[in-house]
Design a protein around this motif. Sequence first.
Motif, PDB file in Angstrom:
ATOM      1  N   ASP A 125     -78.413  -2.563  25.538  1.00 26.56           N
ATOM      2  CA  ASP A 125     -78.608  -3.515  26.631  1.00 26.56           C
ATOM      3  C   ASP A 125     -77.574  -4.638  26.555  1.00 26.56           C
ATOM      4  O   ASP A 125     -77.090  -4.987  25.475  1.00 26.56           O
ATOM      5  CB  ASP A 125     -80.012  -4.124  26.572  1.00 26.56           C
ATOM      6  N   ILE A 126     -77.252  -5.196  27.714  1.00 29.60           N
ATOM      7  CA  ILE A 126     -76.352  -6.344  27.777  1.00 29.60           C
ATOM      8  C   ILE A 126     -76.837  -7.291  28.866  1.00 29.60           C
ATOM      9  O   ILE A 126     -77.234  -6.855  29.948  1.00 29.60           O
ATOM     10  CB  ILE A 126     -74.883  -5.898  28.043  1.00 29.60           C
ATOM     11  N   LYS A 127     -76.837  -8.585  28.567  1.00 32.37           N
ATOM     12  CA  LYS A 127     -77.249  -9.608  29.516  1.00 32.37           C
ATOM     13  C   LYS A 127     -76.132 -10.638  29.631  1.00 32.37           C
ATOM     14  O   LYS A 127     -75.676 -11.185  28.622  1.00 32.37           O
ATOM     15  CB  LYS A 127     -78.547 -10.278  29.065  1.00 32.37           C
ATOM     16  N   LEU A 128     -75.712 -10.897  30.869  1.00 33.42           N
ATOM     17  CA  LEU A 128     -74.641 -11.861  31.123  1.00 33.42           C
ATOM     18  C   LEU A 128     -75.192 -13.092  31.824  1.00 33.42           C
ATOM     19  O   LEU A 128     -76.024 -12.983  32.731  1.00 33.42           O
ATOM     20  CB  LEU A 128     -73.555 -11.235  32.001  1.00 33.42           C
ATOM     21  N   ASP A 129     -74.728 -14.246  31.403  1.00 33.35           N
ATOM     22  CA  ASP A 129     -74.992 -15.497  32.101  1.00 33.35           C
ATOM     23  C   ASP A 129     -73.630 -16.128  32.360  1.00 33.35           C
ATOM     24  O   ASP A 129     -73.114 -16.874  31.526  1.00 33.35           O
ATOM     25  CB  ASP A 129     -75.886 -16.401  31.255  1.00 33.35           C
ATOM     26  N   GLY A 140     -75.708  -1.529  19.602  1.00 28.38           N
ATOM     27  CA  GLY A 140     -75.225  -0.166  19.747  1.00 28.38           C
ATOM     28  C   GLY A 140     -74.144   0.025  20.779  1.00 28.38           C
ATOM     29  O   GLY A 140     -73.612   1.129  20.924  1.00 28.38           O
ATOM     30  N   LEU A 141     -73.804  -1.022  21.514  1.00 28.80           N
ATOM     31  CA  LEU A 141     -72.794  -0.891  22.556  1.00 28.80           C
ATOM     32  C   LEU A 141     -71.404  -0.666  21.966  1.00 28.80           C
ATOM     33  O   LEU A 141     -71.018  -1.343  21.013  1.00 28.80           O
ATOM     34  CB  LEU A 141     -72.758  -2.144  23.429  1.00 28.80           C
ATOM     35  N   PRO A 142     -70.615   0.241  22.541  1.00 36.25           N
ATOM     36  CA  PRO A 142     -69.196   0.323  22.178  1.00 36.25           C
ATOM     37  C   PRO A 142     -68.449  -0.826  22.820  1.00 36.25           C
ATOM     38  O   PRO A 142     -68.850  -1.349  23.874  1.00 36.25           O
ATOM     39  CB  PRO A 142     -68.768   1.678  22.750  1.00 36.25           C
ATOM     40  N   GLN A 143     -67.341  -1.229  22.205  1.00 33.62           N
ATOM     41  CA  GLN A 143     -66.641  -2.406  22.707  1.00 33.62           C
ATOM     42  C   GLN A 143     -66.083  -2.215  24.116  1.00 33.62           C
ATOM     43  O   GLN A 143     -65.999  -3.172  24.889  1.00 33.62           O
ATOM     44  CB  GLN A 143     -65.530  -2.818  21.747  1.00 33.62           C
ATOM     45  N   ASP A 144     -65.750  -0.970  24.493  1.00 32.64           N
ATOM     46  CA  ASP A 144     -65.242  -0.756  25.848  1.00 32.64           C
ATOM     47  C   ASP A 144     -66.303  -1.033  26.894  1.00 32.64           C
ATOM     48  O   ASP A 144     -65.994  -1.510  27.996  1.00 32.64           O
ATOM     49  CB  ASP A 144     -64.696   0.664  26.008  1.00 32.64           C
ATOM     50  N   ALA A 145     -67.582  -0.780  26.580  1.00 32.54           N
ATOM     51  CA  ALA A 145     -68.653  -1.086  27.527  1.00 32.54           C
ATOM     52  C   ALA A 145     -68.750  -2.589  27.759  1.00 32.54           C
ATOM     53  O   ALA A 145     -68.992  -3.041  28.888  1.00 32.54           O
ATOM     54  CB  ALA A 145     -69.980  -0.531  27.019  1.00 32.54           C
ATOM     55  N   GLY A 166     -67.869   0.840  17.965  1.00 30.20           N
ATOM     56  CA  GLY A 166     -69.018  -0.030  18.154  1.00 30.20           C
ATOM     57  C   GLY A 166     -68.704  -1.501  17.987  1.00 30.20           C
ATOM     58  O   GLY A 166     -67.896  -1.888  17.141  1.00 30.20           O
ATOM     59  N   VAL A 167     -69.378  -2.321  18.790  1.00 30.55           N
ATOM     60  CA  VAL A 167     -69.181  -3.770  18.711  1.00 30.55           C
ATOM     61  C   VAL A 167     -69.695  -4.322  17.386  1.00 30.55           C
ATOM     62  O   VAL A 167     -69.214  -5.348  16.915  1.00 30.55           O
ATOM     63  CB  VAL A 167     -69.872  -4.480  19.892  1.00 30.55           C
ATOM     64  N   ALA A 168     -70.656  -3.635  16.764  1.00 29.86           N
ATOM     65  CA  ALA A 168     -71.242  -4.145  15.531  1.00 29.86           C
ATOM     66  C   ALA A 168     -70.193  -4.276  14.434  1.00 29.86           C
ATOM     67  O   ALA A 168     -69.979  -5.362  13.883  1.00 29.86           O
ATOM     68  CB  ALA A 168     -72.374  -3.225  15.079  1.00 29.86           C
ATOM     69  N   GLY A 169     -69.534  -3.169  14.117  1.00 27.57           N
ATOM     70  CA  GLY A 169     -68.535  -3.209  13.062  1.00 27.57           C
ATOM     71  C   GLY A 169     -67.367  -4.111  13.395  1.00 27.57           C
ATOM     72  O   GLY A 169     -66.859  -4.848  12.544  1.00 27.57           O
ATOM     73  N   GLN A 321     -46.443  -4.091  34.541  1.00 24.68           N
ATOM     74  CA  GLN A 321     -47.211  -4.290  35.764  1.00 24.68           C
ATOM     75  C   GLN A 321     -48.252  -5.381  35.570  1.00 24.68           C
ATOM     76  O   GLN A 321     -48.672  -5.672  34.446  1.00 24.68           O
ATOM     77  CB  GLN A 321     -47.879  -2.989  36.210  1.00 24.68           C
ATOM     78  N   THR A 322     -48.655  -5.981  36.685  1.00 20.63           N
ATOM     79  CA  THR A 322     -49.680  -7.018  36.677  1.00 20.63           C
ATOM     80  C   THR A 322     -51.015  -6.402  37.090  1.00 20.63           C
ATOM     81  O   THR A 322     -51.105  -5.736  38.125  1.00 20.63           O
ATOM     82  CB  THR A 322     -49.308  -8.161  37.633  1.00 20.63           C
ATOM     83  N   LEU A 323     -52.049  -6.629  36.264  1.00 19.93           N
ATOM     84  CA  LEU A 323     -53.353  -6.026  36.485  1.00 19.93           C
ATOM     85  C   LEU A 323     -54.459  -7.012  36.130  1.00 19.93           C
ATOM     86  O   LEU A 323     -54.221  -8.029  35.458  1.00 19.93           O
ATOM     87  CB  LEU A 323     -53.522  -4.781  35.595  1.00 19.93           C
ATOM     88  N   ARG A 324     -55.677  -6.707  36.575  1.00 17.93           N
ATOM     89  CA  ARG A 324     -56.835  -7.402  36.024  1.00 17.93           C
ATOM     90  C   ARG A 324     -56.906  -7.078  34.534  1.00 17.93           C
ATOM     91  O   ARG A 324     -56.517  -5.998  34.103  1.00 17.93           O
ATOM     92  CB  ARG A 324     -58.117  -6.936  36.717  1.00 17.93           C
ATOM     93  N   TYR A 325     -57.432  -8.019  33.752  1.00 14.70           N
ATOM     94  CA  TYR A 325     -57.467  -7.802  32.310  1.00 14.70           C
ATOM     95  C   TYR A 325     -58.213  -6.525  31.960  1.00 14.70           C
ATOM     96  O   TYR A 325     -57.759  -5.736  31.113  1.00 14.70           O
ATOM     97  CB  TYR A 325     -58.109  -8.985  31.588  1.00 14.70           C
ATOM     98  N   VAL A 326     -59.351  -6.272  32.600  1.00 10.64           N
ATOM     99  CA  VAL A 326     -60.143  -5.095  32.263  1.00 10.64           C
ATOM    100  C   VAL A 326     -59.346  -3.817  32.508  1.00 10.64           C
ATOM    101  O   VAL A 326     -59.429  -2.850  31.741  1.00 10.64           O
ATOM    102  CB  VAL A 326     -61.481  -5.090  33.033  1.00 10.64           C
ATOM    103  N   ASP A 327     -58.541  -3.804  33.575  1.00  9.86           N
ATOM    104  CA  ASP A 327     -57.725  -2.623  33.859  1.00  9.86           C
ATOM    105  C   ASP A 327     -56.583  -2.488  32.852  1.00  9.86           C
ATOM    106  O   ASP A 327     -56.217  -1.367  32.449  1.00  9.86           O
ATOM    107  CB  ASP A 327     -57.184  -2.683  35.287  1.00  9.86           C
ATOM    108  N   ALA A 328     -56.018  -3.614  32.453  1.00  8.59           N
ATOM    109  CA  ALA A 328     -54.954  -3.587  31.444  1.00  8.59           C
ATOM    110  C   ALA A 328     -55.500  -3.083  30.108  1.00  8.59           C
ATOM    111  O   ALA A 328     -54.852  -2.274  29.426  1.00  8.59           O
ATOM    112  CB  ALA A 328     -54.349  -4.980  31.284  1.00  8.59           C
TER     113      ALA A 328
END
Length: 482
Positions: A125-129, A140-145, A166-169, A321-328
């Motif tokens: 699960d992930i919660k954003l504010d 348990g989330l992978p960092q790409d998620a 994984g984000v944990a390690g 090239q210029t991209l959004r960070y997530v795309d880069a």
Amino acid sequence: MAVGAGVVGAASISPSALAFYNSNPGLRDSAPVGGGTSSGTGKLTGRLVFPEDPGYADDRRIWNLQFNPYPLVIVFCQNADDVVNAITWSRQHDVAFRARGGRHALEGWSSIDGGVIIDVSDLQDIKLDTDAQLATVQTGLPQDAIVNALGAHNFAIPTGAEIGVGVAGVTLGGGIGQLSRSLGVTSDSLIGVDIVVPQGERGACLIHADEKNYADLLWACKGGGGGNFGIATSYTFRIHPIDDVTVYQLTWDDWGLLSQLLGTWQQTAPSAENGFGSVFNAKTETDGHIYCYGIYRGSEDKLRKIIAPLLNIGDPQADIQTLRYVDAWNLLAGTSDDPVAVHIPSSWAYDLVPDQGIATIRKFLAELPGLEGEIWCLAWGGVQKRTRPDASAFPHRQPHYYMEWSGVWETDEQQSIVYSWTERFRKALQPYLKGSYVNVPDNSLADWPTAYYGDNYPRLRKIKTKYDPHEFFQYEQSIRPL
């Protein structure tokens, strides 16, 4: 059920696990499936996988194929109670266990032969504010998620650069990547962690560590390495707004330029402005390719000025090239989907490597014919230079850059060649590099406490003594209590 002549035999599980099975015929009956509802029930709860179950072969496998453990049971935790119950059960029955997230512990220390694997990969699960600029993510989330979830709202945290890890390690060991020079390591953005720790001589409990409560444990979780103090179930991060970025990829087919390129890169990348992230990656002479790539938090015009010294060497193929960070991030991200057998030592260049050292690197990259090998360097500096080594458990703030050297194999003979090569490489690099990165562990290190933690190790031992005095959490290079 007794195990021996039935479905499970010596070909699929170790003698130690068989012995435990045979002496505990009611194991499966004492381990009900389903999420736990109370702490420390003394029963295993969650999604349980035993050696006779159809998915056991895949579920026991980890990314580095040189390790081949046969655990007694794999507990896929569905909530924090399942983690508490697994630790409590293991302690009550004197059964060794290991915590596992993304299965990328490079020395295989997230698995164990004949013991309990407490796997947290189902906790996603992930919660954003975005107003408060906070994100709470399960372990348990992978960092790409996380990169993709934050990127959809134009936010980021500094992470590594591989899909599936994984984000944990990543977090618990520090976390290094393209944004480290501008935002710090991953754990610098960590402000709170829910973590299950030992309680008494046989139990466990869930606590929340932040700057006001268990602040010493939060400090230790910011670079002290996974599997040392407890099992984290969720992390709270301070997230950072991020604009469009410029992503660049340079490729040289002339391997003879290696010395000139590495010398120029180390003079350029670590001293560039903080928004400049950069990797230098040279393959073996047999492969013949050299790469430089990264993400720059600025315009293409400014980027071209920074990398001009590299563009002027040879005739590189350049993609900018210029991209959004997530795309880069996704453009440059490596993938960890395909397991391999690999050995990856690591170290830090606290001083620029002189010509003699660069010649040594070139020499070793020419000595691995027919096998896949490389060096991988990440520019350091930036905001790291302004961060004290004792600000968190992660101490490596002052190097110019980070370096890995690695080899891959398929046969036992090739494994011997790779291990000999990596060890001789390490000894040859000792005059020029020092320390190591705990997220790229190396069982060959003699003084691993100093290599990973520097002067922070004594403080980590005190915290270990406070939270795990009986050293229930342990593995080959775990932090020792006083």
